[in-house]
Design an enzyme around this catalytic site. Structure first.
Site, PDB file in Angstrom:
ATOM      1  N   GLU A  17       0.838  -1.297   0.123  1.00 32.64           N
ATOM      2  CA  GLU A  17      -0.145  -0.164  -0.331  1.00 32.64           C
ATOM      3  C   GLU A  17       0.765   0.947   0.127  1.00 32.64           C
ATOM      4  O   GLU A  17       0.695   2.253   0.408  1.00 32.64           O
ATOM      5  CB  GLU A  17      -0.553   0.462   0.986  1.00 32.64           C
ATOM      6  CG  GLU A  17      -1.811  -1.116   1.021  1.00 32.64           C
ATOM      7  CD  GLU A  17      -3.123  -1.341   2.355  1.00 32.64           C
ATOM      8  OE1 GLU A  17      -3.028  -0.583   3.042  1.00 32.64           O
ATOM      9  OE2 GLU A  17      -3.904  -1.911   2.517  1.00 32.64           O
TER      10      GLU A  17
ATOM     11  N   GLU B 112      -5.866 -10.597  -2.133  1.00 35.78           N
ATOM     12  CA  GLU B 112      -6.862 -10.511  -1.010  1.00 35.78           C
ATOM     13  C   GLU B 112      -8.072  -9.691  -1.109  1.00 35.78           C
ATOM     14  O   GLU B 112      -9.002  -8.895  -0.472  1.00 35.78           O
ATOM     15  CB  GLU B 112      -6.146  -8.548   0.033  1.00 35.78           C
ATOM     16  CG  GLU B 112      -5.196  -9.055  -0.106  1.00 35.78           C
ATOM     17  CD  GLU B 112      -4.495  -7.509   1.554  1.00 35.78           C
ATOM     18  OE1 GLU B 112      -5.494  -7.416   1.757  1.00 35.78           O
ATOM     19  OE2 GLU B 112      -2.866  -7.462   0.259  1.00 35.78           O
TER      20      GLU B 112
HETATM   21  C1  XIL Z   1      -6.054  -6.629   7.454  1.00 34.60           C
HETATM   22  C2  XIL Z   1      -6.195  -7.746   8.679  1.00 34.60           C
HETATM   23  O1  XIL Z   1      -6.968  -8.666   8.050  1.00 34.60           O
HETATM   24  C3  XIL Z   1      -6.651  -7.471   9.276  1.00 34.60           C
HETATM   25  O2  XIL Z   1      -6.649  -8.428  10.615  1.00 34.60           O
HETATM   26  C4  XIL Z   1      -5.754  -5.905  10.442  1.00 34.60           C
HETATM   27  O3  XIL Z   1      -6.489  -6.051  11.743  1.00 34.60           O
HETATM   28  C5  XIL Z   1      -5.971  -5.357   9.666  1.00 34.60           C
HETATM   29  O4  XIL Z   1      -4.998  -5.363   8.686  1.00 34.60           O
HETATM   30  N1  XIL Z   1      -4.917  -4.236   3.070  1.00 34.60           N
HETATM   31  C6  XIL Z   1      -3.228  -5.484   3.905  1.00 34.60           C
HETATM   32  C7  XIL Z   1      -4.161  -6.579   4.609  1.00 34.60           C
HETATM   33  O5  XIL Z   1      -2.795  -4.695   3.002  1.00 34.60           O
HETATM   34  O6  XIL Z   1      -2.796  -6.573   5.429  1.00 34.60           O
HETATM   35  C8  XIL Z   1      -4.217  -5.853   5.680  1.00 34.60           C
HETATM   36  O7  XIL Z   1      -5.436  -6.734   6.581  1.00 34.60           O
HETATM   37  C9  XIL Z   1      -6.410  -6.212   4.750  1.00 34.60           C
HETATM   38  C10 XIL Z   1      -6.098  -4.536   4.013  1.00 34.60           C
END
Ligand code: XIL
Length: 567
Positions: free
Chosen positions: A372, A484
């Protein structure tokens, strides 16, 4: 019923086994099976900060915890103390007594936790389970009762303890009682924390402090009752011919079917673990490899949770995608502290990446090295991370090069959201990737997150628009992955919604299946029971975004993916 007070006073180190023996004289003459189970003879090597030795367990405080999102230095960190998930699991049936002897150096503190229900850890919040924690210091003992989401209740008792101390926790006739050096110091009603079922153990202390557990045992206090202790065993599952992974392996071998994985369910919910190993051939640690989880103190790492995921993946022949090395979130305070002087930020980033990637060299196939990097919905790089503040945009090159040095065979990714379609942000990502490649920086792929919503007022990313946008990255010679995916239904799981969700999942899977440069179709979890879309304030607020429901039963979306893979 025998009283919990010792009948004779003996040297502290010696009295517990004797007292425990005496306790039983009244109720039973000769025990055929050993009554006391030594909990230290089980595996304690897979617990962060715990070092087993001849003398017992040395527990070092790592200060593991969750930094709140939108952190300002004043908001409290939520502790995530280590739990032994790969060691003894105590099966409670009836009244029970845990006893321990420990050594507490002057000024140091100790805590022992008995979990009737485990917490669910995210990385911004945590849903607490049910547990009793005993915090022991030289001048006090505090008992903390955690009963699900919400503040725990606490009771404290002032004490004057020496270096060697024995502490026990009994649950008898619905009451919990705590004994220190042979004297009962507290007792209260058990709100059901040590109900029949498994109990897991946790040990911790304050960051920088340590203590030693010389003995730890459990026994039944019931005549008919029984305590059994089992050793955790990792699940190994045999995928079936129609499992998602086998279908992909047989029909679309270029695409791995992946999911994010959470360590606590992986090690404590065998159905979750079995479903995972049956259907997926790639895992991404959801939070276990994030900076605050794996590197909580300068030069102190906590690898246990990440190790468990990598071990599980190997046992079940799954690839591991590592997540996330250089990110502006999930950073411990020692990194974000603006006053920090000890180590320059650039050195911290390089040491972190070399250590983490180096540890899993050859075992983690690919990494989100840069996570990100852009503003949420704009074409500018995020400037609010310590990495950017210290190095400007060169942190991206520094991180990719460090990862490449540590494992020259690992595939290195930039991963971001809201880049699936052509827009300002994906244009900026494209320009970034193109210039890194032109400079010879080791970048191999792009991860498109695909966190999506099903709402009437929202148009989720369209598969064709995604395909068209992705092509320009592929044309640069990059590999790509869906990294994701989840499709939040916001708790509306009517049949129509579930159908729409299924169709949508399928339409997105078809992009990788028909495009050879895709390496993976990975979802952000697979079971609504543990989804990050749950509300932290309410474990029943599910989000319903994944392909198995909260009972781990396949949803229409699962069948839609299965059908697409079978073709
Ligand atoms: C999220 C996790 O799923 C949660 O458990 C945590 O509280 C916050 O992060 N983008 C990403 C991930 O790259 O690391 C994030 O994961 C979701 C959005």
């Amino acid at each position: 019923m025998p009283s919990l007070r010792p009948l004779v006073r003996l040297p502290r180190s010696a009295w517990w086994p004797v007292a425990a023996h005496l306790l039983w004289l009244g109720s039973e003459s000769v025990a055929s099976e050993p009554r006391q189970h030594d909990l230290l003879k089980y595996d304690w090597t897979h617990v962060a900060g715990v070092y087993p030795s001849e003398r017992g367990l040395r527990i070092e405080g790592l200060g593991l915890g969750l930094i709140p999102p939108q952190d300002d230095a004043g908001s409290p960190v939520t502790p995530t103390p280590p739990i032994n998930l790969r060691g003894p699991v105590v099966q409670v049936h009836g009244d029970i007594l845990f006893s321990s002897a420990m050594q507490l150096p002057r000024g140091h503190r100790a805590s022992l936790t008995f979990y009737g229900d485990l917490p669910l850890n995210q990385d911004e919040w945590r849903q607490e389970g049910h547990a009793v924690t005993l915090h022991i210091a030289e001048n006090a003992i505090i008992a903390e009762l955690q009963q699900g989401i919400g503040e725990p209740t606490r009771q404290a008792r002032k004490l004057d303890l020496e270096r060697n101390v024995s502490v026990s926790l009994a649950r008898q006739r619905g009451r919990l009682s705590i004994t220190v050096d042979g004297e009962q110091v507290m007792s209260f009603d058990d709100p059901g924390i040590l109900d029949p079922g498994p109990v897991y153990l946790g040990v911790d202390t304050v960051a920088g402090e340590y203590f030693i557990i010389e003995s730890l045992s459990v026994e039944s206090l019931d005549k008919e009752g029984k305590v059994t202790v089992t050793s955790h065993e990792m699940v190994r599952a045999e995928p079936t011919a129609t499992s998602l992974r086998r279908l992909a392996e047989n029909h679309h071998p270029h695409v791995r079917i992946g999911t994010a994985v959470s360590t606590i369910p992986l090690l404590s919910d065998s159905e979750y673990a079995r479903t995972l190993a049956t259907h997926f051939n790639m895992v991404t640690p959801e939070n276990a490899m994030k900076f605050q989880a794996i590197h909580p103190r300068p030069a102190h790492y906590a690898f246990a949770d990440a190790d468990a995921i990598v071990d599980f993946a190997e046992l079940n022949e799954m690839a591991v995608h590592g997540h996330a090395l250089a990110w502006g979130e999930a950073l411990p305070r020692w990194v974000t502290d603006p006053e920090r002087e000890a180590q320059p930020t650039r050195d911290i980033l390089i040491e972190h990446i070399e250590t983490v990637v180096g540890r899993y060299r050859g075992r983690v196939a690919s990494w989100d090295v840069i996570n990100e990097p852009f503003e949420p919905f704009a074409g500018e790089l995020r400037t609010d991370s310590p990495w950017y503040r210290a190095m400007g945009d060169t942190y991206i090159t520094v991180a990719l090069e460090a990862a490449h040095r540590a494992d020259p065979d690992a595939r290195l990714y930039i991963n971001d959201f809201a880049c699936e379609e052509r827009n300002e942000k994906s244009d900026a990502l494209y320009r970034l990737a193109r210039s890194l490649l032109a400079e010879g920086v080791p970048l191999h792929g792009i991860g498109f997150q695909l966190h999506e919503d099903m709402r009437d007022d929202y148009r989720p990313v369209n598969a064709q628009a995604f395909q068209e946008n992705v092509q320009r990255f592929i044309d640069l010679g990059l590999e790509v992955r869906i990294s994701e995916m989840d499709v939040n239904l916001h708790d509306d799981d009517s049949p129509e919604r579930l159908r729409a969700q299924a169709d949508y999942y399928r339409s997105m899977l078809e992009v990788p299946l028909t495009t050879p440069a895709f390496t993976a179709f990975s979802m952000w979890g697979f079971s609504d029971r543990y989804s990050s879309l749950q509300g932290w304030w309410d474990a029943d607020d599910l989000g319903n975004g994944l392909i198995f429901d909260s009972e781990h039963a396949p949803k229409p979306a699962f069948h839609a993916l299965q059908n697409a893979l079978a073709e």
